[in-house]
Scaffold this motif. Structure first.
Motif, short mmCIF file in Angstrom:
data_model
loop_
_atom_site.label_atom_id
_atom_site.label_comp_id
_atom_site.label_asym_id
_atom_site.label_seq_id
_atom_site.Cartn_x
_atom_site.Cartn_y
_atom_site.Cartn_z
N ALA A 40 94.89 34.75 35.00
CA ALA A 40 96.15 35.44 34.70
C ALA A 40 96.60 34.99 33.31
CB ALA A 40 97.21 35.09 35.75
N TRP A 41 96.74 35.95 32.41
CA TRP A 41 97.15 35.62 31.05
C TRP A 41 98.66 35.43 31.01
CZ3 TRP A 41 93.89 34.60 27.06
CH2 TRP A 41 92.54 34.91 27.28
N PRO A 42 99.13 34.26 30.57
CA PRO A 42 100.57 34.00 30.57
C PRO A 42 101.26 34.80 29.47
CG PRO A 42 99.39 32.20 29.50
CD PRO A 42 98.35 33.12 30.06
N ASP A 43 102.52 35.10 29.69
CA ASP A 43 103.33 35.79 28.68
C ASP A 43 103.89 34.72 27.75
OD1 ASP A 43 104.72 37.57 27.21
OD2 ASP A 43 106.29 37.94 28.70
N MET A 44 103.08 34.32 26.79
CA MET A 44 103.47 33.23 25.90
C MET A 44 102.86 33.47 24.53
SD MET A 44 100.95 30.24 27.32
CE MET A 44 101.71 29.02 26.26
N ARG A 45 103.32 32.70 23.56
CA ARG A 45 102.82 32.84 22.21
C ARG A 45 101.39 32.33 22.10
NH1 ARG A 45 105.38 30.19 17.70
NH2 ARG A 45 104.96 28.34 18.95
N VAL A 46 100.64 32.98 21.22
CA VAL A 46 99.27 32.56 20.96
C VAL A 46 99.23 31.10 20.51
CG1 VAL A 46 97.34 32.86 19.35
CG2 VAL A 46 98.36 34.86 20.47
N GLY A 47 100.13 30.75 19.61
CA GLY A 47 100.14 29.38 19.11
C GLY A 47 100.34 28.35 20.20
N ARG A 91 99.88 33.60 15.62
CA ARG A 91 100.47 32.49 16.37
C ARG A 91 101.80 32.83 17.01
NH1 ARG A 91 101.03 31.90 11.05
NH2 ARG A 91 102.99 31.16 10.15
N GLU A 92 102.54 33.82 16.48
CA GLU A 92 103.82 34.20 17.07
C GLU A 92 103.69 35.38 18.04
OE1 GLU A 92 106.48 32.48 16.74
OE2 GLU A 92 105.66 31.10 15.24
N ARG A 93 102.52 35.97 18.14
CA ARG A 93 102.33 37.12 19.04
C ARG A 93 102.18 36.66 20.48
NH1 ARG A 93 97.50 40.74 16.89
NH2 ARG A 93 98.14 41.94 18.72
N SER A 94 102.48 37.56 21.41
CA SER A 94 102.25 37.27 22.82
C SER A 94 100.77 37.44 23.12
CB SER A 94 103.06 38.23 23.70
OG SER A 94 102.64 38.12 25.06
N VAL A 95 100.24 36.54 23.94
CA VAL A 95 98.84 36.63 24.33
C VAL A 95 98.56 37.97 25.01
CG1 VAL A 95 97.06 35.62 25.81
CG2 VAL A 95 98.62 34.14 24.56
N ARG A 96 99.52 38.49 25.75
CA ARG A 96 99.32 39.74 26.48
C ARG A 96 99.20 40.95 25.57
NH1 ARG A 96 103.36 39.19 31.77
NH2 ARG A 96 102.30 37.37 32.71
N GLU A 97 99.59 40.81 24.32
CA GLU A 97 99.47 41.93 23.37
C GLU A 97 98.07 42.03 22.76
OE1 GLU A 97 102.32 41.24 20.36
OE2 GLU A 97 104.08 41.51 21.67
N LEU A 98 97.24 41.03 22.96
CA LEU A 98 95.95 40.97 22.29
C LEU A 98 94.90 41.79 23.02
CD1 LEU A 98 95.76 37.14 21.50
CD2 LEU A 98 96.74 38.97 20.10
N SER A 99 93.92 42.24 22.25
CA SER A 99 92.76 42.91 22.84
C SER A 99 91.85 41.87 23.49
CB SER A 99 91.99 43.66 21.77
OG SER A 99 91.36 42.74 20.87
#
Length: 286
Positions: A103-110, A156-164
């Motif tokens: 489960a990918w957490p809704d958190m910053r990449v950094g 680093r400031e993006r949400s992990v859930r936004e990534l491909s």
């Protein structure tokens, strides 16, 4: 140039950092997933593990990383039994790059990359599961170098859930690098990456080995393994069926009994001299 990811424990080049001896394991109705597997990974070496689906590769990787206990045999890291180490001690010795997170957490990449430093922190020094309250210069340098090396710093400031899917693979690699452990296990690190980033990822793993780490990567890509790995190990039906250099393993007599006859074999010249074997699936092969 000295790698920023210097091994934190003394390790003579070529010494065995990770060793599995006669490892056997099964799951209930599948009692023979692994049947007496032995292998080792040395300091300064990159080893590629491959085999058909269901061969037991991911199970073996979990056992090597201490997440599963073998039913027979043993695994030792830095001379110590993996099962005897506390979780933080094991993480300081072995960094893992999984295929993905359940489960990918809704958190910053950094923040996710920073979580690779968990095992280096004093107890009770974390505000939550990911963010440390005490940050050392070594922590900051390891995280920054990991993000720069994987080209993830700008996210680093993006949400992990936004990534491909491919971007997430690079974040997991950055997290493993930030952990700064002498042994690195990577489970299919290029499965969602485009060709350019596949080469970058394998090149980065190769650099970790050259810096003194023991690197084991599970892959289905023979041609990337051929270019970057020192040794290849083929696992089939729970057993090691071939081991050696790419030139010794990526041959018809080794692969055709396992994968069938629809393969094309060749060699490509290298700019530094010599050649690299390649293998292609080829439906119309005569």
């Amino acid at each position: 140039m000295v790698s920023p990811f210097a091994v934190q424990v003394p390790a003579a080049a070529g010494s065995e950092l990770l060793v599995a001896r006669d490892v056997a394991f099964g799951y209930g109705s599948e009692p023979d997933v692994l049947q007496g597997v032995s292998l080792s990974v040395r300091a300064g070496e990159m080893l590629a593990l491959f085999g058909p689906n269901g061969a037991g590769k991911s199970t073996l990787l979990r056992i090597l990383g201490g997440l599963l206990v073998p039913q027979r045999g043993e695994v030792r890291v830095l001379g110590q039994a993996v099962g005897a180490l506390a979780s933080t001690e094991r993480a300081r010795a072995i960094a893992r790059m999984p295929q993905g997170l359940d489960a990918w957490p809704d958190m910053r990449v950094g923040d996710l990359i920073w979580s690779g430093r968990y095992c280096h922190q004093p107890k009770r020094s974390w505000r939550n599961a990911f963010l440390p309250t005490q940050v050392t210069r070594a922590d900051a340098q390891a995280v920054e170098h990991a993000m720069q090396a994987t080209d993830t710093f700008s996210w680093r400031e993006r949400s992990v859930r936004e990534l491909s899917g491919g971007e997430r693979e690079r974040v997991l690699l950055a997290r493993a690098l930030a952990q700064d452990s002498p042994v690195l296990l990577a489970d299919e690190p290029t499965r969602s990456l485009d060709p350019g980033h596949q080469l970058e990822a394998f090149g980065l793993l190769r650099e970790q080995a050259q810096a003194g780490r023991a690197v084991l990567v599970v892959t289905h890509d023979w041609n990337l393994a051929s270019q970057f790995a020192d040794r290849l190990v083929c696992l089939a039906q729970g057993r090691v069926v071939a081991e050696g250099t790419p030139g010794e393993v990526l041959r018809a007599k080794v692969l055709e009994p396992i994968y069938g006859a629809h393969l094309f074999f060749g060699d490509l010249p290298r700019s530094a001299g010599g050649s690299t074997p390649f293998v292609l699936p080829w439906q119309d092969r005569e």
